[in-house]
Every structure is written in C-alpha cells, then in structure tokens.
Write an enzyme that holds these catalytic residues in place. Structure first.
Site, short mmCIF file in Angstrom:
data_model
loop_
_atom_site.label_atom_id
_atom_site.label_comp_id
_atom_site.label_asym_id
_atom_site.label_seq_id
_atom_site.Cartn_x
_atom_site.Cartn_y
_atom_site.Cartn_z
N CYS A 1 0.91 -1.35 0.18
CA CYS A 1 -0.28 0.27 0.08
C CYS A 1 1.03 1.27 0.29
O CYS A 1 0.15 2.36 -0.20
CB CYS A 1 -0.86 0.08 1.57
N CYS B 1 -0.15 -4.23 8.10
CA CYS B 1 -0.14 -3.05 8.45
C CYS B 1 -0.03 -4.05 9.81
O CYS B 1 1.54 -3.09 10.32
CB CYS B 1 -1.27 -2.44 9.01
#
Lengths: 102, 205
Positions: A11, A79
C-alpha cells in the site's frame, strides 16, 4: 537512538521506529508512520509493547499478536507485518552497529 | 501462453469473449481460472489500445448486462450477473497502466520465487523524507511550493509507468525470465509509494 525504517509495498505505507537501548533493554521507543489507521495503530501498539523489554524479547514480537490485539481484518494484516519488520530492522541495526563498535 | 480463438459451445462460431457468444447469444461455461484477457477477448499483451478497450467493454456490456435479463429464466439472470461482474473487474484492471502491468505480473509470477518487496536503492529513505517534506508544505500552505512538489511527483510517477512497456517488449520470453519479472515488481512497488504521496496532495481547482 537506533532507527528502523520499513515500508509496505502492498500500500505504500512507510514507518520509522526509533528505539533507545541501554544496555540491552529498550528504554524508550518512538514512531512516525505515514499510512492508514491500522498502520498507525500497529506502530503505536508496538512502541508500547517494546518499552522496557529486553532486545531478545522485543525481537520475538509477532505480527499475529499485534493483529489479534487490534482485531485487524485480513486486508490489514500487512500493517501489523510492517510493525514487526520495523522492530526487527531497528534491533538488527543496533546489533550490527554494536559488533562494529566493540 | 498462446492466444487461442475459442469456439462457441452451442453454435461453434468463433468467440470474442470467452463468456458469451455474440452470434447466438449463448452464455458459455467457463472455468473459474479464466483470465481477464479471455474475458475481454484480447491477446495476452501489455499494450492495449484504450479506444479498443472502451469499445469492447461497451459492446459486451450491451449484451451481458443484467437489465437485459430481467424477464429471463433464473439461470440466465445468474449467468448475466456473474459475467457482468467479471467484465467490470477485467475492464477496470486494464484501464490503468499500472494495474494492467500488475495483473500481467501476477499471471506470470505464479510459481516463481520473486521477492515481492524489492525497491530501488535508497528509495524508502527518500519516500520517508518526501512524506516529511509534504507535511511541512501542507502545514505552511505555500501553494507554489506544493504545486512544484506535485508536478515533480507526477513526473516521477509517469516515468515509472514508462518503464513497464520496454520490459514487456520481448513478450515471448517474458514468462520465463525471472529477472525481468523482478524488475517489473520493483517498479510496481515504487509506483505504490509515489501514489501514496500523490494521494495526500489536495486537488486544485
């Protein structure tokens, strides 16, 4: 201060982690993360967890523990990987610098 | 990977899209691993003319769309919904240069041990630095400096997107060449960090 700079190519998030080590314990940890809420939450939780921990102990933190604590959905697992990568990178940098110094 | 012109399962006319026969209007039974090139009826290739893509999308939408099957039997309704969804996914993936390159990479990198995290040397440090600089610019509301950064980043982004086509040039060799695929992966990774920066810059009127 030792730095760990990592990124998530999934991302484009980037995370910088700073740890203060003395002599083998993380006395303090700070982060700066450019990314989504999950990436920021993962970094924040990580700094809380590594404070006061021995390096060898902090190195064992797994992204799955972070993901579980924050109840991250599957699309946000990367993440928590970013946070695990960051502490590993910082400790790796510290250890390799120590070896050179000593 | 070769491009075979398939025949309709019902009337045996040559198919354009593997999903549907434009001659006898019959839905085709397709395997779940059907790729986007088969959905749109293009040969496996990086360079796709955007007008051709638009036209193909429109002509297939005009026959597949669920609106045209409102009075049809349940089975046909279901097939139309499934085919339209596949068509939309394929079309959206092929519209963008980066997403098309990424899709091709995903097709060819299957079973190859590519490093999915590679970046050019020093790139991550630079991205972090640029993120911090952008913080300052956004806070200072220095619009000319912000515009300058915006332009620089856009130029960089275009430059990265221009790297894909030459890598796809020797297309016949590509699926075997892990080195080229790895280079492609590196550019695609870098693109994402740049896009992330660009996404933070508010649109100007």
């Amino acid at each position: 201060m030792e730095l760990g700079l990592v990124g998530a190519p999934e991302c484009g998030d980037v995370m910088k982690l700073q740890i203060q080590v003395n002599p083998e314990t993380n006395e303090d940890a700070k982060f700066k993360t450019y990314g989504c809420g999950s990436a920021i939450a993962s970094s924040s939780l990580l700094t809380e967890w590594v404070k006061g921990r021995h390096l060898d102990d902090a190195e064992q933190i797994k992204n799955t523990e972070i993901a579980e604590e924050l109840a991250l959905p599957p699309v946000k697992i990367h993440c928590s990987v970013l946070a695990e990568d960051a502490i590993k990178a910082a400790i790796h940098n510290y250890k390799s610098r120590k070896k050179i110094d000593v | 990977m070769t491009f075979e012109q398939p025949a309709c399962q019902k009337c045996e006319s040559t198919l354009i899209s593997h999903l549907f026969c434009l001659s006898c209007n019959a839905f085709q039974t397709v395997p779940p691993e059907i790729d986007y090139f088969e959905v749109l009826g293009f040969p496996v290739c990086f360079e796709i003319n955007s007008e051709d893509l638009e036209e193909r999308y429109k002509s297939l939408s005009l026959v597949l769309h669920p609106d045209f099957f409102a009075a049809a039997p349940e089975e046909e309704k279901r097939l139309s919904e499934k085919a339209s969804a596949m068509l939309n996914t394929a079309y959206n993936s092929f519209r963008g240069t980066t997403s098309r390159a990424g899709y091709l990479l995903s097709l060819f990198s299957k079973g190859k041990n590519l490093n999915e995290r590679t970046l050019p040397d020093g790139f991550l440090q630079e991205m972090f630095f640029l993120q911090e600089s952008l913080d300052e610019l956004l806070e200072s509301s220095d619009s000319s400096a912000l515009n300058k950064m915006n332009e620089d980043l856009r130029t960089r982004h275009k430059e990265i997107e221009s790297y894909y086509a030459p890598l796809f040039k020797n297309f016949k060799d590509l699926p075997e060449d892990s080195d080229i695929l790895q280079q492609l992966q590196t550019h695609l990774n870098a693109e994402r960090y740049l896009r992330r920066l660009l996404d933070r810059i508010p649109a100007t009127d």
